[in-house]
Design a protein around this motif. Structure first.
Motif, PDB file in Angstrom:
ATOM      1  N   PRO A   1       0.714  -1.290  -0.167  1.00  0.00           N
ATOM      2  CA  PRO A   1       0.050   0.133  -0.023  1.00  0.00           C
ATOM      3  C   PRO A   1       0.884   1.376   0.058  1.00  0.00           C
ATOM      4  O   PRO A   1       0.643   2.106  -0.615  1.00  0.00           O
ATOM      5  CB  PRO A   1      -0.672   0.097   1.322  1.00  0.00           C
ATOM      6  CG  PRO A   1      -0.718  -1.535   1.821  1.00  0.00           C
ATOM      7  CD  PRO A   1       0.358  -2.110   1.190  1.00  0.00           C
TER       8      PRO A   1
ATOM      9  N   TYR B   1      -1.374   3.004  -3.515  1.00  0.00           N
ATOM     10  CA  TYR B   1      -2.180   4.350  -3.172  1.00  0.00           C
ATOM     11  C   TYR B   1      -2.332   4.902  -1.923  1.00  0.00           C
ATOM     12  O   TYR B   1      -3.079   5.461  -1.620  1.00  0.00           O
ATOM     13  CB  TYR B   1      -3.654   3.827  -3.700  1.00  0.00           C
ATOM     14  CG  TYR B   1      -3.819   3.642  -5.067  1.00  0.00           C
ATOM     15  CD1 TYR B   1      -3.804   4.665  -6.170  1.00  0.00           C
ATOM     16  CD2 TYR B   1      -3.678   2.584  -5.700  1.00  0.00           C
ATOM     17  CE1 TYR B   1      -4.078   4.735  -7.627  1.00  0.00           C
ATOM     18  CE2 TYR B   1      -3.765   2.149  -7.271  1.00  0.00           C
ATOM     19  CZ  TYR B   1      -3.663   3.351  -7.989  1.00  0.00           C
ATOM     20  OH  TYR B   1      -3.780   3.145  -9.409  1.00  0.00           O
TER      21      TYR B   1
ATOM     22  N   PRO C   1      -1.239   4.533   2.535  1.00  0.00           N
ATOM     23  CA  PRO C   1      -2.079   3.803   3.628  1.00  0.00           C
ATOM     24  C   PRO C   1      -3.393   4.418   3.554  1.00  0.00           C
ATOM     25  O   PRO C   1      -3.806   5.528   3.188  1.00  0.00           O
ATOM     26  CB  PRO C   1      -1.343   4.285   4.765  1.00  0.00           C
ATOM     27  CG  PRO C   1      -0.396   5.545   4.370  1.00  0.00           C
ATOM     28  CD  PRO C   1      -0.234   5.586   3.130  1.00  0.00           C
ATOM     29  N   TYR C   2      -4.271   3.750   4.413  1.00  0.00           N
ATOM     30  CA  TYR C   2      -5.633   4.177   4.594  1.00  0.00           C
ATOM     31  C   TYR C   2      -5.720   5.142   5.708  1.00  0.00           C
ATOM     32  O   TYR C   2      -5.223   4.774   6.718  1.00  0.00           O
ATOM     33  CB  TYR C   2      -6.458   2.802   4.973  1.00  0.00           C
ATOM     34  CG  TYR C   2      -7.969   3.418   5.009  1.00  0.00           C
ATOM     35  CD1 TYR C   2      -8.955   3.621   3.758  1.00  0.00           C
ATOM     36  CD2 TYR C   2      -8.515   3.601   6.256  1.00  0.00           C
ATOM     37  CE1 TYR C   2     -10.193   3.838   3.922  1.00  0.00           C
ATOM     38  CE2 TYR C   2      -9.964   4.020   6.350  1.00  0.00           C
ATOM     39  CZ  TYR C   2     -10.780   4.153   5.148  1.00  0.00           C
ATOM     40  OH  TYR C   2     -11.932   4.569   5.078  1.00  0.00           O
TER      41      TYR C   2
ATOM     42  N   ALA D   1      -6.704   2.842  -1.213  1.00  0.00           N
ATOM     43  CA  ALA D   1      -5.683   2.988  -0.312  1.00  0.00           C
ATOM     44  C   ALA D   1      -5.750   1.777   0.791  1.00  0.00           C
ATOM     45  O   ALA D   1      -6.702   1.302   1.074  1.00  0.00           O
ATOM     46  CB  ALA D   1      -6.212   4.320   0.559  1.00  0.00           C
ATOM     47  N   GLY D   2      -4.364   1.796   1.285  1.00  0.00           N
ATOM     48  CA  GLY D   2      -4.449   0.657   2.331  1.00  0.00           C
ATOM     49  C   GLY D   2      -4.513  -0.975   1.639  1.00  0.00           C
ATOM     50  O   GLY D   2      -4.368  -1.702   2.327  1.00  0.00           O
ATOM     51  N   LYS D   3      -4.384  -0.921   0.236  1.00  0.00           N
ATOM     52  CA  LYS D   3      -4.633  -2.464  -0.310  1.00  0.00           C
ATOM     53  C   LYS D   3      -3.349  -2.727  -0.876  1.00  0.00           C
ATOM     54  O   LYS D   3      -2.681  -1.758  -1.352  1.00  0.00           O
ATOM     55  CB  LYS D   3      -5.641  -2.204  -1.399  1.00  0.00           C
ATOM     56  CG  LYS D   3      -7.107  -1.968  -0.843  1.00  0.00           C
ATOM     57  CD  LYS D   3      -7.519  -2.958  -0.288  1.00  0.00           C
ATOM     58  CE  LYS D   3      -9.167  -2.867  -0.010  1.00  0.00           C
ATOM     59  NZ  LYS D   3      -9.958  -3.746   0.965  1.00  0.00           N
ATOM     60  N   THR D   4      -3.032  -3.884  -0.812  1.00  0.00           N
ATOM     61  CA  THR D   4      -1.811  -4.600  -1.512  1.00  0.00           C
ATOM     62  C   THR D   4      -2.270  -4.878  -2.760  1.00  0.00           C
ATOM     63  O   THR D   4      -3.355  -5.483  -3.180  1.00  0.00           O
ATOM     64  CB  THR D   4      -1.325  -5.787  -0.872  1.00  0.00           C
ATOM     65  OG1 THR D   4      -0.928  -5.509   0.549  1.00  0.00           O
ATOM     66  CG2 THR D   4      -0.172  -6.540  -1.456  1.00  0.00           C
TER      67      THR D   4
END
Ligand code: ZN
Length: 158
Positions: free
Chosen positions: A63, A67, A69-70, A124-127
């Protein structure tokens, strides 16, 4: 030839997140990029392409290099009555972020009198898992580097 900083790279890809395909190139429509000049792609994907040669790859982008981190601060609940129009899930509202910067908020849920809005990028936060079919690598022409884009097939004609 391997992908370098100044390479032009032609590839097909599929982006997979949490086991589902999110987006990708259409069949017979590979993407051609000048490395370092593809703002539409996460930096982490360009970094992962460096050093590769023609072939099939599965590239995993964390992440932080995707995009971002969340950020929980960008998810807010607002009273529907306070919105300029009736919200619908999938729609959006422009607003401002925590430091007053303009941001687009997506409506992700409606709960009774409240709407849940989120200004994080959807990934966001996704691999990110890119399944890449790298078809061609060539060195960029000096003129292409000067212009910051590619010429010819898949690029700008002028
Ligand atoms: Zn040009």
């Amino acid at each position: 030839m391997r992908v370098e900083t100044n390479s032009v790279v032609k590839f097909e890809y599929e982006l997979w997140v949490d086991g589902s395909k999110v987006e990708g190139t259409e069949a017979q429509c590979p993407k051609t990029i000048l490395m370092g000049h593809a703002p539409e792609l996460p930096k982490g994907l360009e970094a992962a392409l460096l050093g590769l040669e023609v072939g099939q790859y599965r590239l995993v982008v964390p992440p932080e290099q995707g995009y971002g981190p969340y950020d929980p601060a960008l998810r807010v609940e607002v009273a529907i009555a306070d919105l300029p129009e009736a919200p619908r899930v999938g729609g959006g509202f422009s607003g401002t972020g925590p430091s007053g910067e303009p941001m687009l908020y997506r409506v992700i849920a409606i709960q009774g009198e409240q709407a849940v809005l989120d200004a994080n990028p959807p990934l966001a936060g996704k691999t990110l898992e890119y399944r890449v079919n790298l078809q061609q690598v060539r060195r960029a022409e000096p003129e292409e580097l000067e212009h910051g884009h590619i010429h010819g097939e898949g690029g700008i004609h002028h």
